[in-house]
Write a protein that holds these residues in place. Structure first.
Motif, PDB file in Angstrom:
ATOM      1  N   ARG A  27       3.541  30.874  14.193  1.00 26.79           N
ATOM      2  CA  ARG A  27       2.830  30.179  13.106  1.00 26.79           C
ATOM      3  C   ARG A  27       2.062  29.030  13.764  1.00 26.79           C
ATOM      4  N   LEU A  28       0.763  28.909  13.497  1.00 26.65           N
ATOM      5  CA  LEU A  28       0.001  27.785  14.049  1.00 26.65           C
ATOM      6  C   LEU A  28       0.266  26.549  13.202  1.00 26.65           C
ATOM      7  N   ASP A  29       0.289  25.377  13.828  1.00 27.94           N
ATOM      8  CA  ASP A  29       0.422  24.169  13.007  1.00 27.94           C
ATOM      9  C   ASP A  29      -0.984  23.670  12.621  1.00 27.94           C
ATOM     10  N   LYS A  30      -0.959  22.633  11.770  1.00 30.15           N
ATOM     11  CA  LYS A  30      -2.228  22.156  11.206  1.00 30.15           C
ATOM     12  C   LYS A  30      -3.219  21.737  12.298  1.00 30.15           C
ATOM     13  N   GLU A  31      -2.714  21.018  13.301  1.00 27.82           N
ATOM     14  CA  GLU A  31      -3.619  20.546  14.360  1.00 27.82           C
ATOM     15  C   GLU A  31      -4.222  21.711  15.131  1.00 27.82           C
ATOM     16  N   GLU A  32      -3.401  22.756  15.351  1.00 32.87           N
ATOM     17  CA  GLU A  32      -3.928  23.933  16.064  1.00 32.87           C
ATOM     18  C   GLU A  32      -5.031  24.606  15.240  1.00 32.87           C
ATOM     19  N   ILE A  33      -4.804  24.684  13.924  1.00 36.89           N
ATOM     20  CA  ILE A  33      -5.822  25.307  13.062  1.00 36.89           C
ATOM     21  C   ILE A  33      -7.110  24.471  13.106  1.00 36.89           C
TER      22      ILE A  33
ATOM     23  N   SER B 120      -8.106  22.573  15.450  1.00 35.11           N
ATOM     24  CA  SER B 120      -8.828  22.677  16.727  1.00 35.11           C
ATOM     25  C   SER B 120      -9.549  24.028  16.851  1.00 35.11           C
ATOM     26  N   CYS B 121      -9.026  25.079  16.195  1.00 35.91           N
ATOM     27  CA  CYS B 121      -9.788  26.347  16.128  1.00 35.91           C
ATOM     28  C   CYS B 121     -11.105  26.108  15.376  1.00 35.91           C
ATOM     29  N   CYS B 122     -11.018  25.348  14.275  1.00 36.28           N
ATOM     30  CA  CYS B 122     -12.223  25.075  13.479  1.00 36.28           C
ATOM     31  C   CYS B 122     -13.236  24.268  14.297  1.00 36.28           C
ATOM     32  N   LYS B 123     -12.703  23.292  15.059  1.00 35.27           N
ATOM     33  CA  LYS B 123     -13.601  22.441  15.858  1.00 35.27           C
ATOM     34  C   LYS B 123     -14.371  23.296  16.864  1.00 35.27           C
ATOM     35  N   GLU B 124     -13.637  24.179  17.510  1.00 32.81           N
ATOM     36  CA  GLU B 124     -14.266  25.069  18.486  1.00 32.81           C
ATOM     37  C   GLU B 124     -15.285  25.979  17.776  1.00 32.81           C
ATOM     38  N   GLY B 125     -14.877  26.500  16.622  1.00 33.21           N
ATOM     39  CA  GLY B 125     -15.763  27.389  15.859  1.00 33.21           C
ATOM     40  C   GLY B 125     -17.014  26.662  15.387  1.00 33.21           C
ATOM     41  N   TYR B 126     -16.827  25.419  14.944  1.00 30.93           N
ATOM     42  CA  TYR B 126     -17.979  24.659  14.443  1.00 30.93           C
ATOM     43  C   TYR B 126     -19.036  24.508  15.543  1.00 30.93           C
ATOM     44  N   ALA B 127     -18.554  24.195  16.751  1.00 34.29           N
ATOM     45  CA  ALA B 127     -19.473  24.018  17.886  1.00 34.29           C
ATOM     46  C   ALA B 127     -20.207  25.324  18.203  1.00 34.29           C
ATOM     47  N   LEU B 128     -19.587  26.444  17.862  1.00 32.28           N
ATOM     48  CA  LEU B 128     -20.217  27.746  18.141  1.00 32.28           C
ATOM     49  C   LEU B 128     -21.094  28.223  16.985  1.00 32.28           C
ATOM     50  N   GLY B 129     -21.212  27.376  15.936  1.00 27.98           N
ATOM     51  CA  GLY B 129     -22.126  27.704  14.834  1.00 27.98           C
ATOM     52  C   GLY B 129     -21.455  28.279  13.600  1.00 27.98           C
ATOM     53  N   PHE B 130     -20.125  28.367  13.583  1.00 32.01           N
ATOM     54  CA  PHE B 130     -19.461  28.914  12.390  1.00 32.01           C
ATOM     55  C   PHE B 130     -19.497  27.887  11.266  1.00 32.01           C
ATOM     56  N   ARG B 131     -19.805  28.364  10.049  1.00 35.39           N
ATOM     57  CA  ARG B 131     -19.790  27.484   8.886  1.00 35.39           C
ATOM     58  C   ARG B 131     -18.869  28.036   7.796  1.00 35.39           C
ATOM     59  N   THR B 132     -18.117  29.068   8.132  1.00 37.34           N
ATOM     60  CA  THR B 132     -17.056  29.557   7.248  1.00 37.34           C
ATOM     61  C   THR B 132     -15.826  29.810   8.090  1.00 37.34           C
ATOM     62  N   PHE B 133     -14.696  29.292   7.630  1.00 37.54           N
ATOM     63  CA  PHE B 133     -13.431  29.568   8.311  1.00 37.54           C
ATOM     64  C   PHE B 133     -12.543  30.364   7.368  1.00 37.54           C
ATOM     65  N   VAL B 134     -12.047  31.472   7.883  1.00 38.11           N
ATOM     66  CA  VAL B 134     -11.168  32.330   7.083  1.00 38.11           C
ATOM     67  C   VAL B 134      -9.745  32.171   7.596  1.00 38.11           C
ATOM     68  N   LEU B 135      -8.882  31.603   6.755  1.00 39.21           N
ATOM     69  CA  LEU B 135      -7.472  31.474   7.145  1.00 39.21           C
ATOM     70  C   LEU B 135      -6.742  32.702   6.639  1.00 39.21           C
ATOM     71  N   GLN B 136      -6.254  33.513   7.571  1.00 31.80           N
ATOM     72  CA  GLN B 136      -5.543  34.717   7.153  1.00 31.80           C
ATOM     73  C   GLN B 136      -4.130  34.713   7.715  1.00 31.80           C
ATOM     74  N   GLY B 137      -3.220  35.298   6.950  1.00 31.72           N
ATOM     75  CA  GLY B 137      -1.861  35.382   7.466  1.00 31.72           C
ATOM     76  C   GLY B 137      -0.975  36.229   6.594  1.00 31.72           C
ATOM     77  N   GLY B 138       0.220  36.458   7.086  1.00 36.76           N
ATOM     78  CA  GLY B 138       1.249  37.103   6.283  1.00 36.76           C
ATOM     79  C   GLY B 138       1.675  36.157   5.169  1.00 36.76           C
ATOM     80  N   GLU B 139       2.497  36.647   4.263  1.00 35.73           N
ATOM     81  CA  GLU B 139       3.028  35.766   3.207  1.00 35.73           C
ATOM     82  C   GLU B 139       4.237  35.052   3.788  1.00 35.73           C
ATOM     83  N   ASP B 140       3.926  33.957   4.450  1.00 38.26           N
ATOM     84  CA  ASP B 140       4.913  33.205   5.228  1.00 38.26           C
ATOM     85  C   ASP B 140       5.608  32.192   4.314  1.00 38.26           C
ATOM     86  N   PRO B 141       6.906  32.366   4.042  1.00 39.22           N
ATOM     87  CA  PRO B 141       7.576  31.479   3.075  1.00 39.22           C
ATOM     88  C   PRO B 141       7.583  30.008   3.504  1.00 39.22           C
TER      89      PRO B 141
END
Ligand code: SAM
Ligand code: FES
Length: 343
Positions: free
Chosen positions: A78-84, A86-107
């Motif tokens: 499970r990624l923690d908030k900071e890891e998520i 930092s994925c967005c930060k990297e994505g933003y620099a690469l031009g992404f303007r939509t982030f899709v958070l996907q996962g299992g139904e993690d209780p």
């Protein structure tokens, strides 16, 4: 010849759809017409969404899925908030303007935690959209995520036939609840995505017709389809994968039925054929969803065997897709990429 006219006029009633699904002689004209329609509405634009697979922990036991709770061989993360972020930060620099958070139904990923992640992304990247793809929840939960700033939600219905649904899922899950979720999401105001796997175990052409009919009732903004691919630690291990041809055929049909929809050329399509995503775009898809998850967890989100792009850094994936999209005859667009609606 008459069928060509029918396709070009987009008069796809159930009989015509059945013919198109059963025979390959219409594939070329179907694809050309779908491409024409897509270019009329979206030109040559292909929207990119940065996919962050933040947890492979799931309480469900969908029989086709490699991260189902019954798979004791899966190594969980499970990624923690900071890891998520930092994925967005990297994505933003690469031009992404939509982030899709996907996962299992993690209780453990509570609603409060999900809301705090969504609002942190919206705060740090105010010009970006957040899409959630985290399964079946109560309406109040969906409302809370929406208030936190999520505007899009992906939830494939998987199959619109109750008996087929039962074949693919344990008794604790139901098509009725899946549909309830989709209608709740629409009512709240989300841009909703649904869809199904092509060639899932036990699927018939008549099931596919029901899927198309359900989508026509739901009128989703986004439609995700991809081939079913077997995963070795599931009860369906060894079942044949969905076919490239049927997936492409369905992508073209969807483009004709839903000219305005955002339709991804999925990773699963790229997994069953080296040029699967390019062919998917040429068949009518107009979205690609490269992976922004940290490389160390990519191979652990194993919904199916031999998944592509598990070793590359985000920048490599972005670069590779840019070239693939261009080679297919289209152009990546880095804006927020909202759905267009019929005027
Ligand atoms: N838990 C969320 C949900 O249920 O919507 C999101 C994650 S789920 C893994 C995302 C999608 O992966 C599912 O909707 C399903 O269609 C697809 N999927 C799962 N197993 C697959 C397989 N073996 N082959 C192809 N697609 C698969
Ligand atoms: Fe839950 Fe696949 S069974 S994500």
């Amino acid at each position: 010849m008459q069928m060509e006219t029918i396709i070009q006029q987009r008069k796809l009633d159930a009989d015509v759809l059945q013919q198109l699904l059963l025979h390959d002689q219409w594939d070329t004209i179907l694809q050309q017409t779908a491409d024409k329609v897509r270019r009329l509405v979206y030109g040559d634009a292909v929207y990119i969404r940065g996919l962050i697979e933040y947890t492979n922990i799931c309480k469900n036991d969908c029989y086709y899925c490699g991260i189902r709770c019954g798979n004791k061989r899966a190594i969980r993360y499970r990624l923690d908030k900071e890891e998520i972020l930092s994925c967005c930060k990297e994505g933003y620099a690469l031009g992404f303007r939509t982030f899709v958070l996907q996962g299992g139904e993690d209780p453990v990923s509570t609603d409060a935690w999900i809301c705090s992640v969504v609002s942190a992304i919206r705060e740090r990247f105010p010009d970006c959209a957040v899409t959630l793809s985290i399964g079946e929840k109560k309406k109040e939960s969906y409302q809370a995520y929406y208030r936190a700033g999520a505007v899009r939600y992906l939830l494939r219905h998987e199959t619109a036939n109750p008996a087929h649904y039962r074949h693919l899922h344990p008794a604790s899950m139901s098509l009725e609840n899946r549909k309830r979720c989709l209608y709740d999401l629409k009512e709240i105001g989300y841009q909703v995505g649904s869809g199904f796997m092509v060639g899932s175990p036990g699927q018939t052409v008549s099931n596919l017709l029901e899927d198309l009919q359900f989508l026509q009732e739901l009128q989703p903004d986004m439609i995700g389809i991809g081939p079913y691919i077997a995963q070795k630690d599931t009860p369906f291990a060894g079942c044949p994968n969905g076919s490239l041809q049927m997936t492409l055929r369905l992508l073209s049909i969807l483009r004709l039925l839903f000219p305005y929809a955002l339709i991804p050329a999925t990773t699963a399509l790229g997994t069953i054929h080296p040029k699967g995503r390019e062919l998917g775009l040429q068949a009518g898809a107009n979205v690609v969803m490269p992976n922004l998850s940290p490389v160390r967890v990519r191979a652990l989100y194993t919904l199916y065997d031999d998944k592509i792009c598990t070793g590359e850094e985000a920048a490599q994936c972005r670069h590779c897709l840019e070239q693939r999209v261009r080679a297919a005859g289209y152009r990546i667009v880095t804006d927020i990429g909202n759905v267009k609606r019929e005027k």
